[in-house]
Design a protein around this motif. Structure first.
Motif, PDB file in Angstrom:
ATOM      1  N   ASN A 101      37.982  45.093  38.393  1.00 54.91           N
ATOM      2  CA  ASN A 101      38.185  43.674  38.423  1.00 54.91           C
ATOM      3  C   ASN A 101      39.202  42.622  37.708  1.00 54.91           C
ATOM      4  O   ASN A 101      39.615  41.762  38.243  1.00 54.91           O
ATOM      5  CB  ASN A 101      36.701  43.040  38.181  1.00 54.91           C
ATOM      6  CG  ASN A 101      35.775  43.341  39.083  1.00 54.91           C
ATOM      7  OD1 ASN A 101      36.145  43.648  40.160  1.00 54.91           O
ATOM      8  ND2 ASN A 101      34.482  43.139  38.681  1.00 54.91           N
ATOM      9  N   GLU A 102      39.716  43.357  36.577  1.00 59.42           N
ATOM     10  CA  GLU A 102      40.804  42.982  36.099  1.00 59.42           C
ATOM     11  C   GLU A 102      41.896  42.766  36.924  1.00 59.42           C
ATOM     12  O   GLU A 102      42.874  41.847  36.694  1.00 59.42           O
ATOM     13  CB  GLU A 102      40.938  43.467  34.665  1.00 59.42           C
ATOM     14  CG  GLU A 102      40.180  43.232  33.572  1.00 59.42           C
ATOM     15  CD  GLU A 102      40.333  41.720  33.056  1.00 59.42           C
ATOM     16  OE1 GLU A 102      41.612  41.319  32.968  1.00 59.42           O
ATOM     17  OE2 GLU A 102      39.466  41.215  32.710  1.00 59.42           O
ATOM     18  N   PHE A 103      42.141  43.772  37.722  1.00 55.96           N
ATOM     19  CA  PHE A 103      43.170  43.800  38.792  1.00 55.96           C
ATOM     20  C   PHE A 103      43.215  43.124  39.852  1.00 55.96           C
ATOM     21  O   PHE A 103      43.832  42.422  40.288  1.00 55.96           O
ATOM     22  CB  PHE A 103      43.457  45.290  39.110  1.00 55.96           C
ATOM     23  CG  PHE A 103      44.181  46.188  37.721  1.00 55.96           C
ATOM     24  CD1 PHE A 103      45.471  46.200  37.205  1.00 55.96           C
ATOM     25  CD2 PHE A 103      43.365  47.286  37.303  1.00 55.96           C
ATOM     26  CE1 PHE A 103      46.012  46.819  36.531  1.00 55.96           C
ATOM     27  CE2 PHE A 103      43.802  47.953  36.266  1.00 55.96           C
ATOM     28  CZ  PHE A 103      45.334  47.843  35.826  1.00 55.96           C
ATOM     29  N   THR A 104      41.876  43.238  40.287  1.00 57.57           N
ATOM     30  CA  THR A 104      41.835  42.673  41.661  1.00 57.57           C
ATOM     31  C   THR A 104      41.251  41.365  41.760  1.00 57.57           C
ATOM     32  O   THR A 104      40.921  40.587  42.718  1.00 57.57           O
ATOM     33  CB  THR A 104      40.833  43.492  42.458  1.00 57.57           C
ATOM     34  OG1 THR A 104      39.500  43.710  42.098  1.00 57.57           O
ATOM     35  CG2 THR A 104      41.547  44.934  42.674  1.00 57.57           C
ATOM     36  N   HIS A 105      40.626  40.747  40.458  1.00 58.51           N
ATOM     37  CA  HIS A 105      39.674  39.497  40.434  1.00 58.51           C
ATOM     38  C   HIS A 105      38.676  39.659  41.198  1.00 58.51           C
ATOM     39  O   HIS A 105      37.977  38.422  41.629  1.00 58.51           O
ATOM     40  CB  HIS A 105      40.690  38.204  40.934  1.00 58.51           C
ATOM     41  CG  HIS A 105      42.080  38.337  40.037  1.00 58.51           C
ATOM     42  ND1 HIS A 105      42.034  38.193  38.562  1.00 58.51           N
ATOM     43  CD2 HIS A 105      43.322  38.468  40.282  1.00 58.51           C
ATOM     44  CE1 HIS A 105      43.561  38.140  38.195  1.00 58.51           C
ATOM     45  NE2 HIS A 105      43.913  38.269  39.133  1.00 58.51           N
TER      46      HIS A 105
ATOM     47  N   LYS B  48      44.562  43.967  47.771  1.00 58.76           N
ATOM     48  CA  LYS B  48      45.674  44.507  47.458  1.00 58.76           C
ATOM     49  C   LYS B  48      46.341  43.815  46.275  1.00 58.76           C
ATOM     50  O   LYS B  48      46.126  42.778  46.109  1.00 58.76           O
ATOM     51  CB  LYS B  48      46.754  44.381  48.527  1.00 58.76           C
ATOM     52  CG  LYS B  48      46.432  45.081  49.830  1.00 58.76           C
ATOM     53  CD  LYS B  48      47.017  46.701  49.674  1.00 58.76           C
ATOM     54  CE  LYS B  48      47.137  47.292  51.015  1.00 58.76           C
ATOM     55  NZ  LYS B  48      47.629  48.714  51.055  1.00 58.76           N
ATOM     56  N   VAL B  49      46.969  44.637  45.387  1.00 54.59           N
ATOM     57  CA  VAL B  49      47.493  43.871  44.193  1.00 54.59           C
ATOM     58  C   VAL B  49      49.040  44.031  43.747  1.00 54.59           C
ATOM     59  O   VAL B  49      49.798  45.121  44.318  1.00 54.59           O
ATOM     60  CB  VAL B  49      46.970  44.628  42.752  1.00 54.59           C
ATOM     61  CG1 VAL B  49      47.553  44.047  41.670  1.00 54.59           C
ATOM     62  CG2 VAL B  49      45.322  44.375  42.833  1.00 54.59           C
ATOM     63  N   SER B  50      49.802  43.007  43.937  1.00 57.73           N
ATOM     64  CA  SER B  50      51.399  43.336  43.927  1.00 57.73           C
ATOM     65  C   SER B  50      51.570  43.650  42.457  1.00 57.73           C
ATOM     66  O   SER B  50      51.127  43.949  41.575  1.00 57.73           O
ATOM     67  CB  SER B  50      51.879  41.675  44.022  1.00 57.73           C
ATOM     68  OG  SER B  50      51.485  40.908  43.042  1.00 57.73           O
TER      69      SER B  50
ATOM     70  N   GLU C 191      50.713  42.003  34.930  1.00 58.43           N
ATOM     71  CA  GLU C 191      49.882  40.798  34.055  1.00 58.43           C
ATOM     72  C   GLU C 191      48.519  41.361  33.581  1.00 58.43           C
ATOM     73  O   GLU C 191      48.154  41.230  32.515  1.00 58.43           O
ATOM     74  CB  GLU C 191      49.604  39.641  34.961  1.00 58.43           C
ATOM     75  CG  GLU C 191      50.882  38.666  35.155  1.00 58.43           C
ATOM     76  CD  GLU C 191      50.618  37.470  36.144  1.00 58.43           C
ATOM     77  OE1 GLU C 191      49.572  37.344  36.663  1.00 58.43           O
ATOM     78  OE2 GLU C 191      51.694  36.810  36.395  1.00 58.43           O
ATOM     79  N   ALA C 192      48.008  42.271  34.641  1.00 57.73           N
ATOM     80  CA  ALA C 192      46.544  42.777  34.363  1.00 57.73           C
ATOM     81  C   ALA C 192      46.701  43.934  33.318  1.00 57.73           C
ATOM     82  O   ALA C 192      45.956  43.895  32.172  1.00 57.73           O
ATOM     83  CB  ALA C 192      45.895  42.948  35.440  1.00 57.73           C
TER      84      ALA C 192
END
Length: 373
Positions: free
Chosen positions: A94-98, A103-105, A111-112
């Motif tokens: 969830n830190e990466f995808t909120h 998809k995560v840039s 940042e994550a």
């Protein structure tokens, strides 16, 4: 890593300082993240490694190896091993995808990852991990030292014995009681058991004969077995990661004395807590919010340390915080603050030290690829 041995005691004990030890305090992680050029290069490499379809974004599936590596770096068991660790893996993802993005840039990944690594570094700074090379010398020093008779006599009385208990059983139980302080790696580790303990026991003269159990015989024969264990450790040294953490309430005290930080922590923790149409919150969520606030107070997650869980359960019982009535947000915050205050007072009076030792079965540098350039 596997087969970690964790123990909780009254505060005051600590692993002896040894010449052949390495301390992981998070400084190298901070150095990497704060070096913009080095960290950007690090992220570029990791992103390219994870981006299997080369679309310039990371899907949830592509992120999973990074999440698994972060879990390994945190010392968690593999995903699927326990609900507690699986929850932590989910939080890392969830830190990466909120919790929403598919998809995560690269920018979001950077940042994550920065936040996660700095969080890990802060944890290591607070509770450093000591890497020990155990090769038998400390065990020989213990059995030949002045404290041997007293310490082993106490262990003998602690493990207990009966008329039908064998000396072998007593010696195995006693070996399980020794720690890195006496030069013994975690005996519940399967590799240590198969390669260090079992060969030593089978080489011992008393292995296959019925030797009567007495304190004097135990002290003599345990020393003989320990010498054999030390010999095996000299031939095949064991690397152990050891950490200690003392919960004395000081982290809670720091937070409670800083109203700005306290309000900030409580507001963040309450952000996702359900409220009824009148804006009231059920006190049944106090446990959940306490767990979210825990890192800011130096407390472990609920379920991680049994002695802390008992204190928390006792506080909730005495404050009637489990009645699940609905209250206004300000009253909810007041209740949680009172709970933290009571926990702090109990830990100040009776600090709890938790130590953990894990055998490192692979080179430390490659234990988690997420930290490798």
């Amino acid at each position: 890593m596997e087969a970690c041995r964790a123990t909780a005691t009254a505060a005051g004990s600590s692993v002896k300082e040894k010449s052949d030890q390495q301390v992981l305090d998070g400084s190298s992680i901070v150095e990497l993240v704060e070096n913009e050029e080095a960290f950007s290069s690090f992220v570029d490499h990791k992103f390219k490694e994870l981006d299997k379809d080369n679309d310039g974004q990371l899907s949830v599936k592509e992120l999973k190896p990074a999440v698994a590596d972060i879990g390994a770096a945190l010392g968690l068991p593999a995903q699927g091993s326990s609900p507690v660790s699986d929850h932590i893996y989910s939080e890392v993802l969830n830190e990466f995808t909120h919790g929403q993005q598919e998809k995560v840039s690269k920018t979001e990944f950077k940042e994550a990852l920065s936040d996660i690594l700095l969080g890990m570094a802060a944890g290591l700074k607070r509770d450093p991990v000591v890497i020990l090379r155990i090769e038998g010398e400390d065990l020989l020093e213990f059995i030949d030292g002045p404290s041997y008779d007293a310490e082993m006599a106490f262990i003998f009385s602690e493990i207990g014995y009966s008329d039908n208990a064998s000396l072998l059983d007593c010696i195995i139980k006693a070996l399980e009681k020794l720690t890195v302080d006496q030069g013994m790696p975690p005996s519940d580790d399967s590799w240590v058991m198969c390669n260090i303990m079992e060969p030593a026991l089978k080489s011992w003269d008393g292995y296959d004969r019925g030797v009567p159990v007495s304190k004097i015989t135990f002290l003599e024969e345990f020393k003989n077995v320990a010498k054999l264990v030390a010999r095996n450790l000299k031939e095949e040294p064991v690397i152990v990661a050891h950490s200690e953490n003392t919960f004395d309430g000081s982290g809670i005290k720091r937070l409670l004395s800083n109203k700005f930080e306290l309000d900030k922590s409580l507001n963040v923790a309450l952000a996702n807590v359900p409220k009824d149409r009148h804006g009231k919150i059920s006190t049944g969520y106090l446990h959940v919010v306490l767990d979210v606030v825990a890192p800011s107070t130096g407390l472990p997650p609920i379920g991680a340390v049994e002695q802390i869980d008992k204190i928390v359960a006792g506080v909730f019982s005495t404050t009637h915080a489990d009645d699940k009535k609905t209250v206004k947000e300000d009253e909810f915050k007041k209740l949680l603050t009172e709970i933290l205050w009571t926990i702090m007072l109990q830990l100040e009076d009776n600090p709890i030290t938790v130590s953990s030792s894990c055998v490192v079965h692979e080179p430390l540098e490659s234990s988690s690829s997420i930290l490798q350039p």
